[in-house]
Design a protein around this motif. Structure first.
Motif, short mmCIF file in Angstrom:
data_model
loop_
_atom_site.label_atom_id
_atom_site.label_comp_id
_atom_site.label_asym_id
_atom_site.label_seq_id
_atom_site.Cartn_x
_atom_site.Cartn_y
_atom_site.Cartn_z
N VAL A 72 0.85 -1.19 0.00
CA VAL A 72 0.00 0.00 0.00
C VAL A 72 0.88 1.24 0.00
CG1 VAL A 72 -1.68 1.34 1.32
CG2 VAL A 72 -1.90 -1.14 1.21
N LYS A 74 -0.12 5.00 0.49
CA LYS A 74 -1.23 5.92 0.74
C LYS A 74 -1.01 7.27 0.05
CE LYS A 74 -3.12 4.06 5.03
NZ LYS A 74 -3.53 4.38 6.42
N LYS A 77 -1.77 6.70 -3.38
CA LYS A 77 -3.11 6.10 -3.44
C LYS A 77 -3.14 4.87 -4.35
CE LYS A 77 -5.26 10.60 -2.66
NZ LYS A 77 -6.11 11.69 -3.24
N LYS A 186 -10.95 4.61 -0.89
CA LYS A 186 -9.80 4.78 0.01
C LYS A 186 -9.76 3.73 1.11
CE LYS A 186 -9.39 9.78 -0.68
NZ LYS A 186 -9.50 11.12 -0.04
N LEU A 189 -7.17 1.03 1.09
CA LEU A 189 -5.76 1.36 1.37
C LEU A 189 -5.45 1.21 2.86
CD1 LEU A 189 -5.40 4.56 -0.86
CD2 LEU A 189 -4.61 2.24 -1.38
N GLU A 190 -6.47 0.85 3.64
CA GLU A 190 -6.28 0.65 5.08
C GLU A 190 -5.86 -0.79 5.34
OE1 GLU A 190 -6.39 3.04 7.23
OE2 GLU A 190 -7.09 4.53 5.75
#
Length: 621
Positions: A72, A74, A77, A186, A189-190
């Motif tokens: 990932v 962030k 993105k 989004k 992406l956690e």
């Protein structure tokens, strides 16, 4: 030839473009399945390279370290899914990421368009899971290098009609899929969300799925575990993985066999019929493993064609890892595994049919026509297959077994009666059934194409021959329907049709084989049957349709002696010179065409049919 220094742009195949419009423009509640699909593809790529390395070890220097890595970023993105599997070259990218190389694409797209939002099952079911990435990404990059080749390639697309391929840089074989996430995605992406998705959907993957250095799954082959240790949810997700489907399995068969040839099988019966069930290749979709090493996903002679609806795996410790796929086909050990697995499946289906007949009826609706192919193809297990066959009949709305049918036979009934045709609803209303219904004699309604063929191989059951009610005499007189009938009185009341029959034979000539009174009709005036010894009506129709028969045999025209039309025509034939009576001559052809129409056919000469009908109506009015 491809210029390795040039970026090329291509248009998606029309069907892919339509698919992407549907996927990218929809907000599905379970968008998370995109990650399941990408991880599943990566697992397949590792499986393929591990197999190729068996005969060419140089292709995989790190064959013991296959893994799938998630990353990932962030800030950028992006979410990446990487594997060190077989990889792709330029041609592979064009074939796999630009087209849908399967038949039935149009039907698939129509089905997908009609799906309600929130149900992405069809995406996985059709095996185009890669494109689900565009549910969450507005651009997807694929950097890949095929094992054994020096060139790397970068495939890229925003999913809006075009994709590009250009040279890329990758040190080792494998593939990295990078998703540039949409603003509303989004959540993917956690790290906690990713862990949950992998635990939910990819726990069964037999290679480590890592986020940074943390393994998110157990990376053990699910079929090697004790059946009691596997939950229903784990079975469902593994079924999704091996089948590219999104329905729940209708039945699970998990067996370990120790003996002549040791093997373990974990097989699933789908609850929905797969898209490719009736494709001409009739491929098996059960994966073959040897000591947990993937060998093939469509090994011939592992599963018989009539069980091709099965999904799952068979793993054997006793097959050679070094055997080629071609040599594998003739391996006697594989034949033993096939027999063992087939018997087990048929046994399980028999239990299911006995224990849950209503549930089994759903299975039969999906796969009965396929299973009946085994009656032709597998003589050794024919009796076992026949036991689990179910049939529609005139008795009730429920399906019946042959044993139950025989138990309900009337006194004097020495045959199992059936009528065959293309359309179940049409044959259920055939005039041929009238006399049988009047005597409460049950008739099987056979509407699958395979029915005519297995009936050529199986001629009787429990001492009673199969008899088509559209061929030969009806034989209803000897069947006791519970009411005592005075045969002499019936004979006396039967109208004399001799003059009418003679007139019809003279007028129709070679168009019919014979004209005679009927014992099978109660409401309709006429019907057509095949004579005893001739080819049955439905089989003849099928062969003509497929170009295997040119000229059909003339049929027998049967007349209902009690029908008002027939009695009136009989009276007219007695009172006039039938050969010169224009109404009788027209009526002869109209009766023949009426019988053809009742069988789902059309008049041989529609223009003459209309003329004769108009003429007779004019006379009547």
């Amino acid at each position: 030839m491809t210029d390795a220094s040039v970026k090329e742009t291509f248009s998606f195949q029309t069907e892919v473009g339509q698919l992407l419009d549907i996927v990218a423009g929809s907000l599905y509640s379970n968008r998370e399945i995109f990650l399941r699909e990408l991880v599943s593809n990566a697992s397949d790529a590792c499986d393929k390279l591990r197999y190729e390395a068996l005969t060419n070890p140089s292709l995989a220097q790190n064959a013991d370290e296959f893994a799938i890595s998630l990353a990932v970023d962030k800030k950028a993105k992006t979410l990446s899914v990487s594997d060190n599997g077989i990889g792709m070259n330029h041609a592979d990218l064009l074939d796999t990421l630009g087209t849908i190389a399967r038949s039935g694409t149009g039907a698939f797209l129509e089905a997908l368009k009609s799906e309600e939002k929130g149900d992405m099952g069809l995406i996985g079911q059709f095996g185009v899971g890669f494109y689900s990435a565009f549910m969450v990404a507005d651009r997807v990059d694929v950097l890949t290098r095929k094992a054994g080749e020096d060139e790397s390639w970068l495939w890229s697309s925003d999913g809006k009609g075009e994709f590009s391929i250009e040279p890329g840089e990758r040190a080792e074989s494998g593939t990295t899929v990078t998703l540039h996430m949409k603003k509303d995605a989004k959540e993917f992406l956690e790290e906690s969300r990713i862990r949950h998705i992998i635990k939910t959907y990819s726990e069964h993957i037999s290679f480590p799925v890592r986020l940074d250095t943390e393994a998110l799954n157990s990376a053990s082959a699910i079929w090697t575990r004790a059946p009691k240790e596997i939950t229903e949810e784990q079975h469902t997700e593994f079924y999704h993985h091996v089948s590219n489907a999104f329905d729940k399995p209708w039945h699970v068969l998990h067996n370990r066999v120790e003996g002549t040839v040791n093997h373990t099988s974990l097989l699933y019966v789908p609850s929905m019929a797969p898209f490719d069930l009736y494709e001409a290749e009739r491929k098996s979709h059960v994966k073959l493993y040897v000591n947990r090493v993937f060998i093939s996903d469509n090994t011939r002679d592992l599963i018989p064609a009539y069980l091709r609806f099965l999904r799952g795996v068979v793993d054997s410790q006793d097959l050679s890892l070094n055997v080629s796929r071609e040599m594998l086909q003739s391996d006697p050990k594989l034949a033993k595994i096939k027999t063992s697995v087939t018997k087990k499946v048929l046994g399980e289906l028999k239990k299911k049919a006995k224990k849950s007949p209503e549930d089994y009826a759903g299975f039969w609706q999906n796969f009965g026509a396929v299973l009946k192919e085994g009656l032709v193809e597998d003589p050794a297990l024919r009796d076992r297959i026949l036991e689990i066959c179910r049939f529609s009949s005139t008795k009730s709305g429920d399906l019946t077994s042959l044993s139950d049918y025989v138990s309900r036979c009337k006194e004097g009934q020495d045959a199992i009666y059936y009528i065959a045709g293309d359309d179940a609803k049409k044959i259920a209303h055939s005039p041929h059934l009238e006399g049988f219904r009047a005597k409460d004699v049950e008739v099987l309604l056979l509407s699958d194409h395979v029915d005519e063929f297995w009936l050529q191989h199986i001629t009787e059951f429990e001492g009673k021959p199969f008899k088509s009610i559209t061929r030969g005499a009806a034989d209803l007189d000897k069947i006791n329907d519970g009411e005592k009938a005075d045969d002499a009185e019936d004979e006396a009341q039967t109208p004399d049709l001799a003059e009418l029959i003679a007139a019809l034979k003279l007028e129709l000539g070679a168009s019919v084989k014979d004209v005679r009174p009927s014992k099978r009709l109660t409401d309709s005036p006429v019907c057509l049957i095949a004579d005893e010894g001739d080819m049955d009506v439905n089989l003849e129709r099928m062969l003509k349709r497929h170009g295997q028969l040119q000229d059909a045999m003339p049929r027998v025209l049967e007349l209902n002696p009690d029908h008002r039309i027939i009695t009136k025509l009989a009276d007219r034939a007695k009172a006039s010179e039938a050969a010169s009576d224009p109404l009788l001559r027209d009526a002869a052809h109209l009766l023949l065409d009426q019988a053809r129409i009742a069988d789902g056919e059309i008049p041989t000469d529609p223009a003459e049919f209309v003329r004769r009908l108009g003429s007779v109506m004019d006379s009547a009015l």
